[in-house]
Motif scaffolding. Structure first.
Motif, PDB file in Angstrom:
ATOM      1  N   PHE A 104       0.825  -1.196   0.000  1.00 41.76           N
ATOM      2  CA  PHE A 104       0.000   0.000   0.000  1.00 41.76           C
ATOM      3  C   PHE A 104       0.865   1.254   0.000  1.00 41.76           C
ATOM      4  O   PHE A 104       0.682   2.165  -0.821  1.00 41.76           O
ATOM      5  CB  PHE A 104      -0.904  -0.033   1.242  1.00 41.76           C
ATOM      6  N   MET A 105       1.832   1.308   0.895  1.00 40.21           N
ATOM      7  CA  MET A 105       2.665   2.505   1.045  1.00 40.21           C
ATOM      8  C   MET A 105       3.640   2.659  -0.123  1.00 40.21           C
ATOM      9  O   MET A 105       3.902   3.762  -0.583  1.00 40.21           O
ATOM     10  CB  MET A 105       3.447   2.461   2.360  1.00 40.21           C
ATOM     11  N   ALA A 106       4.192   1.548  -0.595  1.00 36.08           N
ATOM     12  CA  ALA A 106       5.245   1.613  -1.616  1.00 36.08           C
ATOM     13  C   ALA A 106       4.683   1.973  -2.990  1.00 36.08           C
ATOM     14  O   ALA A 106       5.428   2.410  -3.865  1.00 36.08           O
ATOM     15  CB  ALA A 106       5.987   0.277  -1.690  1.00 36.08           C
ATOM     16  N   ASN A 107       3.370   1.778  -3.190  1.00 40.26           N
ATOM     17  CA  ASN A 107       2.816   1.977  -4.529  1.00 40.26           C
ATOM     18  C   ASN A 107       1.764   3.085  -4.603  1.00 40.26           C
ATOM     19  O   ASN A 107       1.029   3.168  -5.577  1.00 40.26           O
ATOM     20  CB  ASN A 107       2.228   0.662  -5.041  1.00 40.26           C
ATOM     21  N   GLY A 108       1.699   3.918  -3.579  1.00 40.39           N
ATOM     22  CA  GLY A 108       0.740   5.024  -3.623  1.00 40.39           C
ATOM     23  C   GLY A 108      -0.688   4.557  -3.774  1.00 40.39           C
ATOM     24  O   GLY A 108      -1.455   5.119  -4.557  1.00 40.39           O
ATOM     25  N   CYS A 109      -1.062   3.516  -3.037  1.00 44.25           N
ATOM     26  CA  CYS A 109      -2.416   2.965  -3.179  1.00 44.25           C
ATOM     27  C   CYS A 109      -3.419   3.839  -2.436  1.00 44.25           C
ATOM     28  O   CYS A 109      -3.111   4.451  -1.417  1.00 44.25           O
ATOM     29  CB  CYS A 109      -2.493   1.560  -2.585  1.00 44.25           C
ATOM     30  N   SER A 110      -4.654   3.886  -2.961  1.00 41.13           N
ATOM     31  CA  SER A 110      -5.743   4.424  -2.160  1.00 41.13           C
ATOM     32  C   SER A 110      -6.570   3.268  -1.605  1.00 41.13           C
ATOM     33  O   SER A 110      -7.366   3.449  -0.691  1.00 41.13           O
ATOM     34  CB  SER A 110      -6.614   5.383  -2.957  1.00 41.13           C
ATOM     35  N   LEU A 111      -6.367   2.079  -2.148  1.00 41.01           N
ATOM     36  CA  LEU A 111      -7.029   0.880  -1.628  1.00 41.01           C
ATOM     37  C   LEU A 111      -6.206  -0.361  -1.975  1.00 41.01           C
ATOM     38  O   LEU A 111      -5.661  -0.461  -3.077  1.00 41.01           O
ATOM     39  CB  LEU A 111      -8.430   0.742  -2.220  1.00 41.01           C
ATOM     40  N   ALA A 112      -6.067  -1.249  -1.007  1.00 38.47           N
ATOM     41  CA  ALA A 112      -5.462  -2.566  -1.256  1.00 38.47           C
ATOM     42  C   ALA A 112      -6.267  -3.560  -0.435  1.00 38.47           C
ATOM     43  O   ALA A 112      -6.435  -3.369   0.766  1.00 38.47           O
ATOM     44  CB  ALA A 112      -3.986  -2.591  -0.854  1.00 38.47           C
ATOM     45  N   GLU A 113      -6.790  -4.576  -1.100  1.00 34.23           N
ATOM     46  CA  GLU A 113      -7.802  -5.404  -0.457  1.00 34.23           C
ATOM     47  C   GLU A 113      -7.641  -6.869  -0.844  1.00 34.23           C
ATOM     48  O   GLU A 113      -7.372  -7.183  -1.993  1.00 34.23           O
ATOM     49  CB  GLU A 113      -9.164  -4.875  -0.937  1.00 34.23           C
ATOM     50  N   ILE A 114      -7.788  -7.738   0.153  1.00 31.64           N
ATOM     51  CA  ILE A 114      -7.822  -9.176  -0.096  1.00 31.64           C
ATOM     52  C   ILE A 114      -9.178  -9.681   0.381  1.00 31.64           C
ATOM     53  O   ILE A 114      -9.482  -9.601   1.566  1.00 31.64           O
ATOM     54  CB  ILE A 114      -6.705  -9.913   0.684  1.00 31.64           C
ATOM     55  N   ASN A 115     -10.008 -10.142  -0.542  1.00 29.29           N
ATOM     56  CA  ASN A 115     -11.344 -10.632  -0.173  1.00 29.29           C
ATOM     57  C   ASN A 115     -11.787 -11.705  -1.146  1.00 29.29           C
ATOM     58  O   ASN A 115     -12.183 -11.401  -2.259  1.00 29.29           O
ATOM     59  CB  ASN A 115     -12.360  -9.484  -0.173  1.00 29.29           C
ATOM     60  N   PRO A 116     -11.701 -12.975  -0.791  1.00 29.54           N
ATOM     61  CA  PRO A 116     -11.438 -13.460   0.558  1.00 29.54           C
ATOM     62  C   PRO A 116      -9.959 -13.790   0.827  1.00 29.54           C
ATOM     63  O   PRO A 116      -9.231 -14.188  -0.063  1.00 29.54           O
ATOM     64  CB  PRO A 116     -12.247 -14.767   0.585  1.00 29.54           C
ATOM     65  N   LEU A 117      -9.598 -13.611   2.111  1.00 32.86           N
ATOM     66  CA  LEU A 117      -8.403 -14.249   2.656  1.00 32.86           C
ATOM     67  C   LEU A 117      -8.951 -15.527   3.285  1.00 32.86           C
ATOM     68  O   LEU A 117      -9.777 -15.450   4.190  1.00 32.86           O
ATOM     69  CB  LEU A 117      -7.759 -13.353   3.720  1.00 32.86           C
ATOM     70  N   VAL A 118      -8.514 -16.681   2.766  1.00 34.10           N
ATOM     71  CA  VAL A 118      -9.148 -17.923   3.237  1.00 34.10           C
ATOM     72  C   VAL A 118      -8.207 -18.735   4.116  1.00 34.10           C
ATOM     73  O   VAL A 118      -6.988 -18.570   4.069  1.00 34.10           O
ATOM     74  CB  VAL A 118      -9.607 -18.815   2.053  1.00 34.10           C
ATOM     75  N   THR A 119      -8.822 -19.589   4.924  1.00 31.71           N
ATOM     76  CA  THR A 119      -8.077 -20.697   5.511  1.00 31.71           C
ATOM     77  C   THR A 119      -8.520 -21.940   4.770  1.00 31.71           C
ATOM     78  O   THR A 119      -9.668 -22.057   4.352  1.00 31.71           O
ATOM     79  CB  THR A 119      -8.364 -20.869   7.010  1.00 31.71           C
ATOM     80  N   THR A 120      -7.572 -22.858   4.557  1.00 28.59           N
ATOM     81  CA  THR A 120      -7.881 -24.120   3.889  1.00 28.59           C
ATOM     82  C   THR A 120      -8.103 -25.180   4.973  1.00 28.59           C
ATOM     83  O   THR A 120      -7.729 -24.963   6.129  1.00 28.59           O
ATOM     84  CB  THR A 120      -6.717 -24.526   2.966  1.00 28.59           C
ATOM     85  N   PRO A 121      -8.702 -26.321   4.599  1.00 32.60           N
ATOM     86  CA  PRO A 121      -8.940 -27.361   5.610  1.00 32.60           C
ATOM     87  C   PRO A 121      -7.656 -27.813   6.319  1.00 32.60           C
ATOM     88  O   PRO A 121      -7.711 -28.210   7.483  1.00 32.60           O
ATOM     89  CB  PRO A 121      -9.550 -28.505   4.793  1.00 32.60           C
TER      90      PRO A 121
END
Ligand code: GDP
Ligand code: MN
Length: 379
Positions: free
Chosen positions: A180-197
């Motif tokens: 986010f900081m290194a690339n001048g982002c206004s938004l950085a999002e992970i959806n979904p961040l999952v857990t696997t079995p």
């Protein structure tokens, strides 16, 4: 500037965030080849600048390479939220135990990057925010110190009870903050961040928006712009050096100055109308800008009226008037034009417009309410 998922994935991967391998395809045959190389079940994902691709049928599981090709041929060319899909991402399918949301936005209120995380991930986070806001944990980061260990821990524990998973989430959030900081982002999002079995934590989707102001000093990011995936009117406006944002209403607005443009949109709403766009033609006195602005706005068939709101300071209102006359001679404008001009060279501007049979007014309320009434009559 919006990045595609496959581009955002590259930035996240470079920072060390765990993402599956895979590649992007523009044809069913390419998608099939990637599926064969990857092996096993894959996900074929539409690459468009829109969320909710899953719901729209733009994310499909494929058990075989042939099925991947089939899905690709369906998804390529489809339209999601008005955007045509030109590419698909093909990645190995993950088994999902839980889905979380991890997002980082630039928050104007706190003037800081703010993390938002929720264990109710996967679906629309807007819906979670509207219906069950208590399920979202927010945390502002002071950019002088970065994401501090106790903050990362607090966020991770909002997502996971399991210690190994919380530790994995801490690492991912630190990496996301760096991206986010290194690339001048206004938004950085992970959806979904999952857990696997089996318990591992994996990012299955990535969304990044880069502040346009970052692009002049970052040619490596600027080349990621995909104009074929952008609103055509916004592309045309950027080329014409106009600050333009497309909206859904029917009152086209041509205004000089961002503040006046915002005030104009507010006033359109106040009088019961809906602006078709935000447009700031800037402080220059260039008639070409008016011509370009009119071309871009009238290309939208929903626009029922055009409202000029010009406060002449550095901008000379007679130049704007000449621009309007030039534009209406170059091509036919099929909707009424309401013009409000005041300030520098106002008298000359009124004379220029009157000489071609166009009226102008100097009162803003009168002009806006007239434009709204005309739009309603035509709708
Ligand atoms: P979006 O709808 O545009 O945000 O696209 P996403 O990439 O977030 O995918 C939407 C949904 O598809 C996710 O929330 C998952 O439920 C599902 N999905 C995406 N990738 C996979 C995968 O690898 N395996 C499985 N089982 N489901 C997936
Ligand atoms: Mn998603």
């Amino acid at each position: 500037m919006n990045l595609h998922e496959y581009q955002a994935r590259d930035l996240l991967k470079a920072a060390g965030i765990p993402l599956s391998d895979g590649d992007v395809a523009a044809t069913p045959a390419e998608a099939e080849a990637i599926a064969r190389r990857v092996g096993g079940t894959v996900v074929v994902k539409a690459q468009v600048h829109a969320g909710g691709r899953g719901k729209a049928g733009g994310v499909k599981l494929a058990g075989t390479p042939a099925e991947a090709a089939e899905h690709a041929s369906q998804i390529l060319g489809m339209t999601i939220k008005g955007l045509v899909v030109n590419k698909v991402l093909v990645v190995p399918a993950a088994e999902i135990a839980t889905e979380s949301y991890v997002g980082l936005i630039l928050d104007r209120a706190t003037q800081k990057p703010v993390f938002m995380v929720s264990d109710a991930g996967g679906i629309d986070i807007e819906e979670v925010a509207a219906k069950t806001p208590e399920k979202i944990t927010r945390l502002a980061v002071d950019p002088r110190y970065g994401l501090l260990p106790h903050q990362a821990l607090q966020l991770a524990l909002a997502l996971y009870r399991d210690w190994a998973q919380a530790r994995a989430a801490i690492k991912i959030m630190r990496q996301l903050y760096q991206v986010f900081m290194a690339n001048g982002c206004s938004l950085a999002e992970i959806n979904p961040l999952v857990t696997t079995p089996d318990g591992s934590v994996l990012a299955l989707d990535a969304k990044i928006v880069i502040d346009d102001n970052e692009l002049d000093r970052r040619p490596d990011l600027a080349v990621l712009r995909d104009e074929s995936a952008e609103e055509p009117s916004e592309v045309a406006a950027r080329r014409a050096n106009l600050t333009f944002i497309k909206l859904d209403g029917n009152v086209g607005c041509v205004v000089n100055g961002a503040g006046l443009a915002m005030a104009t949109m507010d006033l359109v709403k106040y009088y019961g109308g809906d602006p078709a766009n935000f447009l700031d033609i800037g402080g220059s006195s260039n008639p070409d800008k008016v011509v370009n602005a009119l071309k871009i706005i009238t290309a939208d068939p929903r626009v029922k009226v055009i409202l000029f709101n010009i406060f002449g300071g550095i901008t000379r209102t007679d130049d704007v008037a000449n621009g309007i006359v030039t534009a209406t001679r170059q091509f036919t404008v099929n909707v009424p034009i309401v013009i409000r001009l005041t300030g520098t060279n106002e008298a000359a501007a009124f004379r220029i417009l009157e000489s071609v049979g166009m009226a102008a007014m100097s009162d803003m309320d009168a002009a806006v309410s007239k434009a709204v009434a005309l739009a309603k009559a035509a709708a």
